[in-house]
Write a protein that holds these residues in place. Structure first.
Motif, PDB file in Angstrom:
ATOM      1  N   LEU A  28      56.954  27.441  33.065  1.00 46.83           N
ATOM      2  CA  LEU A  28      57.564  28.537  33.815  1.00 46.83           C
ATOM      3  C   LEU A  28      59.021  28.266  34.154  1.00 46.83           C
ATOM      4  N   HIS A  29      59.374  27.036  34.429  1.00 44.63           N
ATOM      5  CA  HIS A  29      60.773  26.794  34.771  1.00 44.63           C
ATOM      6  C   HIS A  29      61.634  26.558  33.543  1.00 44.63           C
ATOM      7  N   ARG A  30      61.014  26.318  32.388  1.00 39.89           N
ATOM      8  CA  ARG A  30      61.784  26.112  31.156  1.00 39.89           C
ATOM      9  C   ARG A  30      61.888  27.391  30.315  1.00 39.89           C
ATOM     10  N   SER A  31      60.813  28.158  30.240  1.00 42.59           N
ATOM     11  CA  SER A  31      60.842  29.392  29.437  1.00 42.59           C
ATOM     12  C   SER A  31      59.976  30.465  30.090  1.00 42.59           C
ATOM     13  N   PRO A  32      60.414  30.985  31.225  1.00 42.18           N
ATOM     14  CA  PRO A  32      59.592  31.952  31.965  1.00 42.18           C
ATOM     15  C   PRO A  32      59.330  33.248  31.203  1.00 42.18           C
ATOM     16  N   ASN A  33      60.301  33.713  30.409  1.00 46.91           N
ATOM     17  CA  ASN A  33      60.090  34.967  29.662  1.00 46.91           C
ATOM     18  C   ASN A  33      58.912  34.854  28.711  1.00 46.91           C
ATOM     19  N   ASN A  34      58.840  33.759  27.975  1.00 43.47           N
ATOM     20  CA  ASN A  34      57.759  33.589  26.999  1.00 43.47           C
ATOM     21  C   ASN A  34      56.397  33.569  27.671  1.00 43.47           C
ATOM     22  N   VAL A  35      56.279  32.781  28.727  1.00 41.52           N
ATOM     23  CA  VAL A  35      54.986  32.640  29.403  1.00 41.52           C
ATOM     24  C   VAL A  35      54.573  33.948  30.065  1.00 41.52           C
ATOM     25  N   LEU A  36      55.466  34.522  30.835  1.00 44.49           N
ATOM     26  CA  LEU A  36      55.091  35.695  31.621  1.00 44.49           C
ATOM     27  C   LEU A  36      54.911  36.944  30.767  1.00 44.49           C
ATOM     28  N   SER A  37      55.692  37.099  29.721  1.00 41.58           N
ATOM     29  CA  SER A  37      55.471  38.275  28.875  1.00 41.58           C
ATOM     30  C   SER A  37      54.124  38.164  28.162  1.00 41.58           C
ATOM     31  N   ALA A  38      53.730  36.959  27.760  1.00 43.24           N
ATOM     32  CA  ALA A  38      52.417  36.772  27.128  1.00 43.24           C
ATOM     33  C   ALA A  38      51.288  37.051  28.120  1.00 43.24           C
ATOM     34  N   ILE A  39      51.426  36.537  29.329  1.00 39.13           N
ATOM     35  CA  ILE A  39      50.400  36.782  30.361  1.00 39.13           C
ATOM     36  C   ILE A  39      50.308  38.268  30.677  1.00 39.13           C
ATOM     37  N   ASN A  40      51.451  38.923  30.832  1.00 36.06           N
ATOM     38  CA  ASN A  40      51.444  40.356  31.146  1.00 36.06           C
ATOM     39  C   ASN A  40      50.814  41.167  30.021  1.00 36.06           C
ATOM     40  N   TYR A  73      38.009  37.142  34.717  1.00 37.50           N
ATOM     41  CA  TYR A  73      38.726  35.949  34.243  1.00 37.50           C
ATOM     42  C   TYR A  73      40.229  36.224  34.182  1.00 37.50           C
ATOM     43  N   ALA A  74      40.597  37.369  33.623  1.00 41.39           N
ATOM     44  CA  ALA A  74      42.018  37.720  33.516  1.00 41.39           C
ATOM     45  C   ALA A  74      42.646  37.895  34.896  1.00 41.39           C
ATOM     46  N   ALA A  75      41.892  38.444  35.839  1.00 44.04           N
ATOM     47  CA  ALA A  75      42.403  38.592  37.204  1.00 44.04           C
ATOM     48  C   ALA A  75      42.670  37.225  37.827  1.00 44.04           C
ATOM     49  N   ARG A  76      41.753  36.283  37.621  1.00 36.42           N
ATOM     50  CA  ARG A  76      41.961  34.919  38.149  1.00 36.42           C
ATOM     51  C   ARG A  76      43.165  34.263  37.490  1.00 36.42           C
ATOM     52  N   LEU A  77      43.266  34.417  36.176  1.00 37.51           N
ATOM     53  CA  LEU A  77      44.397  33.848  35.453  1.00 37.51           C
ATOM     54  C   LEU A  77      45.713  34.429  35.970  1.00 37.51           C
ATOM     55  N   GLY A  78      45.775  35.738  36.068  1.00 37.48           N
ATOM     56  CA  GLY A  78      46.986  36.389  36.565  1.00 37.48           C
ATOM     57  C   GLY A  78      47.332  35.955  37.973  1.00 37.48           C
ATOM     58  N   ALA A  79      46.328  35.838  38.835  1.00 37.40           N
ATOM     59  CA  ALA A  79      46.569  35.422  40.219  1.00 37.40           C
ATOM     60  C   ALA A  79      47.089  33.987  40.285  1.00 37.40           C
ATOM     61  N   ARG A  80      46.555  33.118  39.454  1.00 33.04           N
ATOM     62  CA  ARG A  80      47.019  31.726  39.454  1.00 33.04           C
ATOM     63  C   ARG A  80      48.438  31.606  38.911  1.00 33.04           C
ATOM     64  N   VAL A  81      48.757  32.371  37.883  1.00 27.60           N
ATOM     65  CA  VAL A  81      50.132  32.369  37.375  1.00 27.60           C
ATOM     66  C   VAL A  81      51.065  32.929  38.444  1.00 27.60           C
ATOM     67  N   GLU A 118      61.826  39.240  37.747  1.00 32.69           N
ATOM     68  CA  GLU A 118      61.558  40.444  36.950  1.00 32.69           C
ATOM     69  C   GLU A 118      60.150  40.432  36.362  1.00 32.69           C
ATOM     70  N   ASN A 119      59.808  39.371  35.653  1.00 31.81           N
ATOM     71  CA  ASN A 119      58.487  39.295  35.020  1.00 31.81           C
ATOM     72  C   ASN A 119      57.378  39.084  36.044  1.00 31.81           C
ATOM     73  N   GLY A 120      57.690  38.376  37.128  1.00 33.61           N
ATOM     74  CA  GLY A 120      56.714  38.191  38.199  1.00 33.61           C
ATOM     75  C   GLY A 120      56.389  39.511  38.882  1.00 33.61           C
ATOM     76  N   ALA A 121      57.390  40.386  39.006  1.00 32.91           N
ATOM     77  CA  ALA A 121      57.146  41.710  39.597  1.00 32.91           C
ATOM     78  C   ALA A 121      56.209  42.525  38.716  1.00 32.91           C
ATOM     79  N   VAL A 122      56.384  42.415  37.404  1.00 37.27           N
ATOM     80  CA  VAL A 122      55.479  43.120  36.481  1.00 37.27           C
ATOM     81  C   VAL A 122      54.066  42.560  36.610  1.00 37.27           C
ATOM     82  N   LEU A 123      53.965  41.231  36.676  1.00 37.95           N
ATOM     83  CA  LEU A 123      52.665  40.580  36.832  1.00 37.95           C
ATOM     84  C   LEU A 123      51.976  41.031  38.110  1.00 37.95           C
ATOM     85  N   ARG A 124      52.682  40.971  39.215  1.00 42.96           N
ATOM     86  CA  ARG A 124      52.082  41.366  40.491  1.00 42.96           C
ATOM     87  C   ARG A 124      51.736  42.850  40.496  1.00 42.96           C
TER      88      ARG A 124
END
Length: 188
Positions: A28-40, A73-81, A118-124
């Motif tokens: 997350l601190h090295r490539s947040p766009n890649n991780v968060l866009s995939a999770i979203n 499962y996806a809800a738990r994953l999203g909440a943990r991210v 930005e991506n965290g707002a989409v996730l939340r």
């Protein structure tokens, strides 16, 4: 071991791949766009799997159906991210309640902070505006089953247990909503 790189793949020294705070925080601190866009994208895809039922029909069914398990499962994953994103943002901005020292090998740039926001707002938003109402729908379905058959103790027992599980998932998704903030980033 710091400053040493693996020379073979797979490495014979797995300790070279370790990070001080875990792989997710590292990514997350090295490539947040890649991780968060995939999770979203994953969360959006999971929402399409909802069949509209909580449990399969039948008297002997004791648990959620497969599509509901995937949604949870996806809800738990999203909440943990979301927990990790919130931690990184609070740490980077100096607003974390407990951790106020620099984290070893964690440099959160301004670009990273912007991407996390930005991506965290989409996730939340996905969690609070899509998953929470879906879990509310599941809870209503369980309630109406019990209301329609109030003498069926097996059904009431099962649905009470499943409702507790659903409420626990809701708590996970609301974990990072502080009292002084709105639950949805889109509202702010």
């Amino acid at each position: 071991m710091t400053g040493v790189e693996p020379v073979m793949i797979p490495t014979q020294h797995p300790e070279l791949l370790a990070t001080p705070y875990g792989m997710l925080l590292n990514e997350l601190h090295r490539s947040p766009n890649n991780v968060l866009s995939a999770i979203n994208q994953l969360l959006e895809g999971v929402l399409a799997l909802d069949t509209g039922s909580v449990c399969d029909p039948g008297d002997k069914v004791t648990d959620f159906n497969t599509s509901t398990d995937i949604v949870l499962y996806a809800a738990r994953l999203g909440a943990r991210v979301d927990n990790h994103v919130t931690f990184l943002l609070e740490h980077a901005t100096g607003t974390h309640q407990c951790v106020d020292t620099k984290l070893r090998e964690v440099e959160v740039s301004e670009d990273c902070v912007a991407s996390l926001r930005e991506n965290g707002a989409v996730l939340r938003s996905l969690l609070l505006e899509q998953f929470v109402p879906l879990l509310e729908d599941y809870l209503n379905r369980l309630h109406h089953q019990c209301k329609d058959d109030p003498l069926n103790e097996k059904l009431i027992d099962r649905n009470s247990r499943l409702a507790c599980d659903l409420h626990a998932h809701r708590i996970l998704m609301y974990r990072n909503c502080l009292l002084y903030t709105s639950p949805s980033p889109r509202d702010s």
